[in-house]
Structures are given as structure tokens and as C-alpha cells.
Design a protein around this motif. Sequence first.
Motif, mmCIF file in Angstrom:
data_model
loop_
_atom_site.group_PDB
_atom_site.id
_atom_site.type_symbol
_atom_site.label_atom_id
_atom_site.label_comp_id
_atom_site.label_asym_id
_atom_site.label_seq_id
_atom_site.Cartn_x
_atom_site.Cartn_y
_atom_site.Cartn_z
ATOM 1 N N ILE A 22 0.839 -1.201 0.000
ATOM 2 C CA ILE A 22 0.000 0.000 0.000
ATOM 3 C C ILE A 22 0.874 1.252 0.000
ATOM 4 O O ILE A 22 0.630 2.198 -0.755
ATOM 5 N N ARG A 23 1.906 1.243 0.835
ATOM 6 C CA ARG A 23 2.806 2.409 0.886
ATOM 7 C C ARG A 23 3.560 2.579 -0.432
ATOM 8 O O ARG A 23 3.754 3.700 -0.915
ATOM 9 N N ARG A 24 3.987 1.480 -1.012
ATOM 10 C CA ARG A 24 4.739 1.555 -2.274
ATOM 11 C C ARG A 24 3.870 2.092 -3.404
ATOM 12 O O ARG A 24 4.284 2.959 -4.182
ATOM 13 N N ASP A 25 2.624 1.575 -3.507
ATOM 14 C CA ASP A 25 1.738 1.972 -4.605
ATOM 15 C C ASP A 25 1.018 3.280 -4.331
ATOM 16 O O ASP A 25 0.502 3.925 -5.255
ATOM 17 N N GLY A 26 0.938 3.671 -3.045
ATOM 18 C CA GLY A 26 0.216 4.894 -2.693
ATOM 19 C C GLY A 26 -1.288 4.745 -2.813
ATOM 20 O O GLY A 26 -2.014 5.741 -2.924
ATOM 21 N N VAL A 27 -1.771 3.490 -2.795
ATOM 22 C CA VAL A 27 -3.206 3.222 -2.950
ATOM 23 C C VAL A 27 -3.620 2.107 -1.999
ATOM 24 O O VAL A 27 -2.947 1.078 -1.909
ATOM 25 N N VAL A 28 -4.738 2.305 -1.298
ATOM 26 C CA VAL A 28 -5.347 1.240 -0.509
ATOM 27 C C VAL A 28 -6.719 0.957 -1.119
ATOM 28 O O VAL A 28 -7.511 1.858 -1.368
ATOM 29 N N ARG A 29 -6.965 -0.315 -1.409
ATOM 30 C CA ARG A 29 -8.242 -0.726 -2.008
ATOM 31 C C ARG A 29 -9.258 -0.933 -0.884
ATOM 32 O O ARG A 29 -9.033 -1.739 0.011
ATOM 33 N N VAL A 30 -10.372 -0.221 -0.979
ATOM 34 C CA VAL A 30 -11.354 -0.195 0.099
ATOM 35 C C VAL A 30 -12.661 -0.840 -0.378
ATOM 36 O O VAL A 30 -13.343 -0.306 -1.247
ATOM 37 N N GLY A 31 -13.012 -1.972 0.214
ATOM 38 C CA GLY A 31 -14.295 -2.589 -0.085
ATOM 39 C C GLY A 31 -15.415 -1.833 0.617
ATOM 40 O O GLY A 31 -15.297 -1.478 1.782
ATOM 41 N N HIS A 32 -16.505 -1.580 -0.103
ATOM 42 C CA HIS A 32 -17.645 -0.869 0.495
ATOM 43 C C HIS A 32 -18.928 -1.346 -0.166
ATOM 44 O O HIS A 32 -18.916 -1.892 -1.268
ATOM 45 N N GLN A 67 -9.042 3.798 -2.919
ATOM 46 C CA GLN A 67 -9.674 3.341 -4.164
ATOM 47 C C GLN A 67 -10.857 2.450 -3.793
ATOM 48 O O GLN A 67 -10.688 1.386 -3.208
ATOM 49 N N GLY A 68 -12.067 2.890 -4.113
ATOM 50 C CA GLY A 68 -13.265 2.141 -3.737
ATOM 51 C C GLY A 68 -13.475 0.910 -4.591
ATOM 52 O O GLY A 68 -13.260 0.934 -5.807
ATOM 53 N N VAL A 69 -13.912 -0.180 -3.939
ATOM 54 C CA VAL A 69 -14.272 -1.416 -4.631
ATOM 55 C C VAL A 69 -15.685 -1.794 -4.182
ATOM 56 O O VAL A 69 -15.862 -2.349 -3.091
ATOM 57 N N PRO A 70 -16.717 -1.486 -4.985
ATOM 58 C CA PRO A 70 -18.095 -1.779 -4.577
ATOM 59 C C PRO A 70 -18.336 -3.282 -4.453
ATOM 60 O O PRO A 70 -17.939 -4.061 -5.335
ATOM 61 N N THR A 71 -18.986 -3.698 -3.384
ATOM 62 C CA THR A 71 -19.226 -5.112 -3.096
ATOM 63 C C THR A 71 -20.503 -5.218 -2.252
ATOM 64 O O THR A 71 -20.775 -4.336 -1.443
ATOM 65 N N GLY A 72 -21.264 -6.282 -2.443
ATOM 66 C CA GLY A 72 -22.438 -6.505 -1.603
ATOM 67 C C GLY A 72 -22.044 -6.609 -0.145
ATOM 68 O O GLY A 72 -20.996 -7.191 0.178
ATOM 69 N N PHE A 73 -22.870 -6.072 0.748
ATOM 70 C CA PHE A 73 -22.521 -6.034 2.161
ATOM 71 C C PHE A 73 -22.159 -7.417 2.690
ATOM 72 O O PHE A 73 -21.172 -7.586 3.409
ATOM 73 N N GLY A 74 -22.959 -8.417 2.331
ATOM 74 C CA GLY A 74 -22.737 -9.762 2.839
ATOM 75 C C GLY A 74 -21.470 -10.422 2.338
ATOM 76 O O GLY A 74 -21.062 -11.469 2.865
ATOM 77 N N GLU A 75 -20.835 -9.835 1.332
ATOM 78 C CA GLU A 75 -19.615 -10.408 0.751
ATOM 79 C C GLU A 75 -18.364 -9.606 1.098
ATOM 80 O O GLU A 75 -17.275 -9.910 0.590
ATOM 81 N N VAL A 88 -12.033 -2.786 4.702
ATOM 82 C CA VAL A 88 -13.468 -2.599 4.494
ATOM 83 C C VAL A 88 -13.909 -1.317 5.189
ATOM 84 O O VAL A 88 -13.561 -1.084 6.356
ATOM 85 N N ALA A 89 -14.656 -0.493 4.468
ATOM 86 C CA ALA A 89 -15.294 0.688 5.066
ATOM 87 C C ALA A 89 -16.794 0.462 4.980
ATOM 88 O O ALA A 89 -17.365 0.433 3.888
ATOM 89 N N ALA A 90 -17.430 0.254 6.140
ATOM 90 C CA ALA A 90 -18.864 -0.038 6.147
ATOM 91 C C ALA A 90 -19.418 0.218 7.533
ATOM 92 O O ALA A 90 -18.675 0.301 8.510
ATOM 93 N N GLY A 91 -20.729 0.318 7.613
ATOM 94 C CA GLY A 91 -21.382 0.379 8.911
ATOM 95 C C GLY A 91 -21.495 -1.034 9.449
ATOM 96 O O GLY A 91 -22.594 -1.568 9.589
ATOM 97 N N MET A 92 -20.359 -1.646 9.723
ATOM 98 C CA MET A 92 -20.313 -3.063 10.097
ATOM 99 C C MET A 92 -20.045 -3.204 11.588
ATOM 100 O O MET A 92 -19.022 -2.758 12.090
ATOM 101 N N PHE A 93 -20.974 -3.843 12.280
ATOM 102 C CA PHE A 93 -20.835 -4.022 13.725
ATOM 103 C C PHE A 93 -19.828 -5.127 14.031
ATOM 104 O O PHE A 93 -19.657 -6.069 13.262
#
Length: 230
Positions: A22-32, A67-75, A88-93
Motif C-alpha cells: 500500500i505504501r509503495r503503490d500509494g493506494v489502498v483498495r477499500v471494499g464498500h 480506491q473504492g471497490v463496490p461489493t455486496g454487504f454480505g460479501e 473494508v469501510a462499512a457500517g459493520m458491527f
Amino acid sequence: GGGLVLAGGCAALGFGNTLDRIRRDGVVRVGHAGERLAAYEEAGVLVGATVAVHRAVFRRLGDIELQGVPTGFGELINGLNSGAFDTVAAGMFVTRERCDRAAFSEPEYCAPTGLLVRTGNPRNLRDLASVAASGANVVVLAGSVEESYARALGVPDGQIIVIGVPEDGLELVESGRADSFSLTHIALRTLLQQARLRAERIPESTGAPEVDQTQLLDPFTPVIGGVPVT
């Protein structure tokens, strides 16, 4: 409460050192899951309350963009563990079952549960326990804690309607095809606010959503096995 969800033991999974990459590429892939308020994309930009926390954390670690990666909540956790994204960035308990599969940060917030019903509350519902007692049905997001809460409180599987995106739950209650929709109170409130904004922009003749057909009940904390769950 919700928390950042981070991949644990990445090297053991064959992903190498994730943070170094992540530091090398300057990008973190975020599932949401496109949840308004928590994490969603607007005009191609990943935004939301949980995203703001991610952005602050990763900028402290380096010149790192999200960098956002859209994904179903359950997955979302499956995608995290398959390497489809790094966090993962989500309203996940934070639950015991989820902690067996992913590493959470410290909780960012606690949120009470909400229940959306038809205007006038014709089934006289108050919470998920009253849904079970009345024989009403309830819409839940696939993989959500509300799905497990409903089952634990005695709502039969045949009365639980599982959906993929929150907007479908609102539409089911609006149209009268469902008695209620359970999600965090803050998420339901945001969903209603957005629907009302859309309705103001769309003339009735073009099929504006009938948001006046729904109402949000007071927030509540489910009690399961005698223990309040937050």
C-alpha cells in the motif's frame, strides 16, 4: 458499534506484506457496500463517515489514496479475505462471528437499531421483538446484524426478507409488500432523507418515490437472551 475492518495475517494468506505494498503503490483498495453515511461513491469519489476515518488513518501512514471497490454487504469479509481489497469501510458491527474471520479496529461508534414501517404503523410495531410477536415480516440487509437479531428474537425465516441494497428495503415498505425494514437507525434516517431529496427533484408524473408512505420509529436496542446488544 462499527469499526474499520482490516485484513489480519496477510502474509500467511499469501498476500505478502500488505502495508508495504500500500505504501509503495500509494493506494489502498477499500471494499464498500455503497451505504449512505458510512461509505459510498459520489461522482466517482469515495465518501462517507467511515471513509473519512480511513482517509485520515492512511494519510498518517503515508501519501496514500483510497480506491473504492463496490461489493455486496454480505460479501465484504469474503472479499477482504480473498484479496479483492485491503480493508473494508462499512457500517459493520463488531460481532463474535465476524471477529473469527477478520481483524477489527477499535470501534468508531455505537448505533441503536431502527425500524421503518408504513405510515401510521398499522401493525403497531416497536422493535424486532414486536415484529416476531405480531407475525409481521421484516426486511433485512444480507449479512447484517439485523438479520441475526431477527432470527434470535423469534422471527421465522419465512417472515424475513433478505435484500442486497438498502434502497430495496425502502421500496418494499413504501409499496406495502413488507411490514417493516430494520437497519441501524442512523442508516434508515439517511436513506429516508436521500429519498425525500430525490422526490423533491422528480415530478409526481414521472414516478417519484412515495416516501410519505413510510415512517421511522424511535431507535431501540435489541435484548437477546436478556442482554442488550449494541
